[in-house]
Design a protein around this motif. Structure first.
Motif, PDB file in Angstrom:
ATOM      1  N   CYS A 108       0.840  -1.208   0.000  1.00 56.22           N
ATOM      2  CA  CYS A 108       0.000   0.000   0.000  1.00 56.22           C
ATOM      3  C   CYS A 108       0.870   1.251   0.000  1.00 56.22           C
ATOM      4  N   GLY A 109       0.325   2.315  -0.549  1.00 62.74           N
ATOM      5  CA  GLY A 109       0.936   3.643  -0.431  1.00 62.74           C
ATOM      6  C   GLY A 109       2.383   3.685  -0.891  1.00 62.74           C
ATOM      7  N   THR A 110       3.215   4.273  -0.046  1.00 61.55           N
ATOM      8  CA  THR A 110       4.636   4.428  -0.370  1.00 61.55           C
ATOM      9  C   THR A 110       5.291   3.073  -0.657  1.00 61.55           C
ATOM     10  N   SER A 111       4.929   2.074   0.113  1.00 61.27           N
ATOM     11  CA  SER A 111       5.532   0.749  -0.076  1.00 61.27           C
ATOM     12  C   SER A 111       5.189   0.202  -1.458  1.00 61.27           C
ATOM     13  N   MET A 112       3.977   0.479  -1.921  1.00 58.05           N
ATOM     14  CA  MET A 112       3.587   0.031  -3.265  1.00 58.05           C
ATOM     15  C   MET A 112       4.435   0.760  -4.318  1.00 58.05           C
ATOM     16  N   ILE A 156       5.356  -5.768   0.816  1.00 57.81           N
ATOM     17  CA  ILE A 156       6.218  -4.710   1.360  1.00 57.81           C
ATOM     18  C   ILE A 156       5.394  -3.872   2.331  1.00 57.81           C
ATOM     19  N   SER A 157       5.907  -3.705   3.526  1.00 54.45           N
ATOM     20  CA  SER A 157       5.205  -2.865   4.498  1.00 54.45           C
ATOM     21  C   SER A 157       6.201  -2.349   5.530  1.00 54.45           C
ATOM     22  N   GLN A 158       6.294  -1.052   5.648  1.00 51.59           N
ATOM     23  CA  GLN A 158       7.190  -0.461   6.654  1.00 51.59           C
ATOM     24  C   GLN A 158       6.817  -0.987   8.037  1.00 51.59           C
ATOM     25  N   SER A 159       5.540  -0.819   8.391  1.00 55.90           N
ATOM     26  CA  SER A 159       5.089  -1.169   9.747  1.00 55.90           C
ATOM     27  C   SER A 159       4.921  -2.672   9.933  1.00 55.90           C
ATOM     28  N   GLY A 160       4.608  -3.354   8.841  1.00 55.41           N
ATOM     29  CA  GLY A 160       4.308  -4.787   8.949  1.00 55.41           C
ATOM     30  C   GLY A 160       2.939  -5.055   9.535  1.00 55.41           C
ATOM     31  N   GLU A 161       2.113  -4.001   9.661  1.00 54.42           N
ATOM     32  CA  GLU A 161       0.788  -4.177  10.272  1.00 54.42           C
ATOM     33  C   GLU A 161      -0.335  -3.662   9.390  1.00 54.42           C
ATOM     34  N   THR A 162      -0.045  -3.170   8.218  1.00 50.90           N
ATOM     35  CA  THR A 162      -1.097  -2.592   7.369  1.00 50.90           C
ATOM     36  C   THR A 162      -2.138  -3.666   7.021  1.00 50.90           C
ATOM     37  N   ALA A 163      -3.404  -3.366   7.356  1.00 47.47           N
ATOM     38  CA  ALA A 163      -4.456  -4.393   7.284  1.00 47.47           C
ATOM     39  C   ALA A 163      -4.610  -4.978   5.879  1.00 47.47           C
ATOM     40  N   ALA A 178       8.291  10.225  11.817  1.00 48.46           N
ATOM     41  CA  ALA A 178       7.098  10.880  11.285  1.00 48.46           C
ATOM     42  C   ALA A 178       6.118   9.824  10.771  1.00 48.46           C
ATOM     43  N   VAL A 179       4.890  10.261  10.504  1.00 52.08           N
ATOM     44  CA  VAL A 179       3.872   9.318  10.024  1.00 52.08           C
ATOM     45  C   VAL A 179       4.144   8.929   8.570  1.00 52.08           C
ATOM     46  N   ALA A 180       4.418   9.924   7.737  1.00 55.23           N
ATOM     47  CA  ALA A 180       4.617   9.618   6.315  1.00 55.23           C
ATOM     48  C   ALA A 180       5.954   8.901   6.119  1.00 55.23           C
ATOM     49  N   SER A 181       5.939   7.882   5.293  1.00 56.66           N
ATOM     50  CA  SER A 181       7.158   7.096   5.049  1.00 56.66           C
ATOM     51  C   SER A 181       8.131   7.867   4.167  1.00 56.66           C
ATOM     52  N   THR A 182       9.371   7.964   4.596  1.00 60.42           N
ATOM     53  CA  THR A 182      10.387   8.614   3.761  1.00 60.42           C
ATOM     54  C   THR A 182      11.615   7.703   3.639  1.00 60.42           C
ATOM     55  N   LYS A 198       0.665  15.143  -1.430  1.00 62.04           N
ATOM     56  CA  LYS A 198      -0.728  15.052  -0.961  1.00 62.04           C
ATOM     57  C   LYS A 198      -0.756  14.771   0.542  1.00 62.04           C
ATOM     58  N   GLU A 199       0.064  13.814   0.985  1.00 58.15           N
ATOM     59  CA  GLU A 199       0.041  13.369   2.385  1.00 58.15           C
ATOM     60  C   GLU A 199       0.359  14.491   3.365  1.00 58.15           C
ATOM     61  N   ILE A 200       1.430  15.249   3.083  1.00 57.05           N
ATOM     62  CA  ILE A 200       1.869  16.197   4.126  1.00 57.05           C
ATOM     63  C   ILE A 200       1.644  17.662   3.776  1.00 57.05           C
ATOM     64  N   LEU A 260      -3.977  10.495   8.466  1.00 63.55           N
ATOM     65  CA  LEU A 260      -2.990   9.473   8.118  1.00 63.55           C
ATOM     66  C   LEU A 260      -2.456   8.859   9.403  1.00 63.55           C
ATOM     67  N   ALA A 261      -2.485   7.524   9.462  1.00 61.88           N
ATOM     68  CA  ALA A 261      -1.954   6.835  10.640  1.00 61.88           C
ATOM     69  C   ALA A 261      -0.657   6.148  10.264  1.00 61.88           C
ATOM     70  N   LYS A 262       0.176   5.902  11.256  1.00 60.07           N
ATOM     71  CA  LYS A 262       1.466   5.251  10.985  1.00 60.07           C
ATOM     72  C   LYS A 262       1.245   3.858  10.411  1.00 60.07           C
ATOM     73  N   SER A 263       0.320   3.126  10.996  1.00 58.66           N
ATOM     74  CA  SER A 263      -0.058   1.896  10.299  1.00 58.66           C
ATOM     75  C   SER A 263      -1.578   1.869  10.196  1.00 58.66           C
TER      76      SER A 263
HETATM   77  C1  F1P Z   1       1.649   1.966   4.124  1.00 57.50           C
HETATM   78  C2  F1P Z   1       1.216   3.425   4.160  1.00 57.50           C
HETATM   79  C3  F1P Z   1       2.404   4.369   4.090  1.00 57.50           C
HETATM   80  C4  F1P Z   1       1.978   5.803   4.344  1.00 57.50           C
HETATM   81  C5  F1P Z   1       1.279   5.913   5.694  1.00 57.50           C
HETATM   82  C6  F1P Z   1       0.106   4.974   5.731  1.00 57.50           C
HETATM   83  O1  F1P Z   1       2.289   1.634   5.281  1.00 57.50           O
HETATM   84  O2  F1P Z   1       0.337   3.686   3.079  1.00 57.50           O
HETATM   85  O3  F1P Z   1       3.006   4.257   2.838  1.00 57.50           O
HETATM   86  O4  F1P Z   1       3.079   6.689   4.323  1.00 57.50           O
HETATM   87  O5  F1P Z   1       2.173   5.620   6.762  1.00 57.50           O
HETATM   88  O6  F1P Z   1       0.506   3.626   5.377  1.00 57.50           O
HETATM   89  P1  F1P Z   1       3.198   0.368   5.447  1.00 57.50           P
HETATM   90  O7  F1P Z   1       2.401  -0.842   5.054  1.00 57.50           O
HETATM   91  O8  F1P Z   1       4.393   0.543   4.585  1.00 57.50           O
HETATM   92  O9  F1P Z   1       3.524   0.355   6.915  1.00 57.50           O
END
Ligand code: F1P
Length: 346
Positions: free
Chosen positions: A39-43, A85-92, A136-140, A226-228, A340-343
């Motif tokens: 999702c999002g940046t990871s995509m 791919i997921s920064q947080s590893g918790e994206t639903a 920060a919340v937005a992935s960089t 858009k995000e920030i 926008l939430a961190k995950s």
């Molecule tokens: C995916 C994501 C991020 C975005 C924001 C919301 O998160 O869309 O790309 O910046 O944090 O979630 P993740 O699956 O990479 O944790």
């Protein structure tokens, strides 16, 4: 980025080692189809990964948005690999796509930053990005490290499949190791981006255009904005503009035009000429040493030279800075963007 490469580069032989992979090289070599789901940046990192994996390994890759993929009926072959791919590893949505794939016995490789996260626990194989905490919340930095993890995976797969010669791998490895210093110089030298970002204060809409890898990275530039900064923006494949969107380009519309890829440079310049002719104010991105682009645009950001395949890791830095400075100029809280939430766990 340096941490992501960390112990995975064999300095002596200039090759990639992925000690954490449990599967054998023989099993890895069998994969002939890859889905990248995120999702999002990871995509968006996955979109860069797609081009790189296809070029270096000749394995076809499809990138899918996890929130859509979970409802699809994907066509898995016996030799399909899914990369989540997921920064947080918790994206639903990402987790749901992973679980659907596991029901079909598909092997899942996760690229994530968080040890112990659901994605890390449930995937068959994990490459950690070791990017440290995202404050920060937005992935960089998550984006740059995910992209590097995908380069390492692609190189490793190319070694295993024999699709790149040792000398070709060594050349990429050398250039990869120079990337952290180049990122540092881009972060230090941010004045020009700041000025451009501040000049967009009254602007309602902004376009990013690029081709191939430049298009993939421009999608991330647009999302960050858009995000920030809450500025409407679109990333467009430059060659697609003429199929309708060109109508939106009028006097003083800011266009960020990425022209870092030598094989499509001329075509990109002709797209820039089209938007300039309609009055756009164009910020070009070029590789240092380029003396041509300045003739077609209003100003140019120069990126340190590297292999064309590696430029996305550098290009994204001024794009992220652009969103950052645009957000600050509007008096917004960069670290706590609205909605926008961190995950995203729902
Ligand atoms: C995916 C994501 C991020 C975005 C924001 C919301 O998160 O869309 O790309 O910046 O944090 O979630 P993740 O699956 O990479 O944790």
């Amino acid at each position: 980025v340096r941490e992501t490469m960390g112990a995975r580069i064999d300095q002596e032989h200039k090759r990639v080692i992925l000690p954490e992979l449990k599967m054998s090289n023989a099993d890895l070599a069998k994969y002939d189809r890859i889905y990248i789901v995120a999702c999002g940046t990871s995509m968006h990192a996955g979109l860069v990964g797609k081009d790189v994996i296809e070029k270096w390994t000749r394995v076809p890759v499809e990138v899918a948005v996890a929130s859509e993929f979970r409802y699809r009926d994907p066509i898995y072959t016996d030799n399909t690999l899914m990369i989540v791919i997921s920064q947080s590893g918790e994206t639903a949505d990402t987790l749901a796509a992973l679980r659907e794939a596991k029901k079909s016995n598909v092997t899942v490789l996760a690229i994530t930053n968080v040890v112990g996260s659901s994605v890390a626990r449930e995937a068959d194989e994990v490459l950690f990005t070791w990017a440290g905490p995202e404050v920060a919340v937005a992935s960089t930095k998550a984006y740059t490290s995910q992209v590097v993890a995908l380069y390492l995976f692609a190189l490793y797969l190319a070694q295993v499949k024999g699709t790149l010669a040792a000398a070709e791998v060594a050349e990429v490895v050398d250039h990869l190791q120079d990337i952290p210093a180049k990122i540092a110089s881009l972060l230090e030298d941010a004045e020009q981006v700041r000025r451009f970002a501040e000049s967009t204060k009254g602007v309602n809409s902004l376009f990013f255009i690029g081709r191939s890898l430049d298009y993939a990275v421009s999608l991330e530039g647009s999302l960050k904005l858009k995000e920030i900064s809450y500025i409407h923006s679109e990333a467009y494949p430059a060659g697609e503009l003429k199929h309708g969107t060109l109508a939106l380009i009028e006097d003083n519309v800011p266009v960020v035009a990425l022209a870092t890829q030598p094989d499509i440079y001329e075509k990109m310049v002709s797209n820039i000429v089209e938007v300039k002719a309609r009055g756009a104010r164009v910020l070009g991105f070029a590789i240092e040493g380029d003396t041509d682009l300045a003739k077609s645009v209003d100003e140019v950001i120069y990126l340190p030279s590297t292999l064309p395949m590696l430029t996305p890791i550098l290009t994204v830095i001024p794009l992220q800075l652009l969103s950052y400075f645009a957000s600050v100029a509007r008096g917004l809280d960069v670290d706590k963007p609205r909605n926008l939430a961190k995950s995203v766990t729902v």
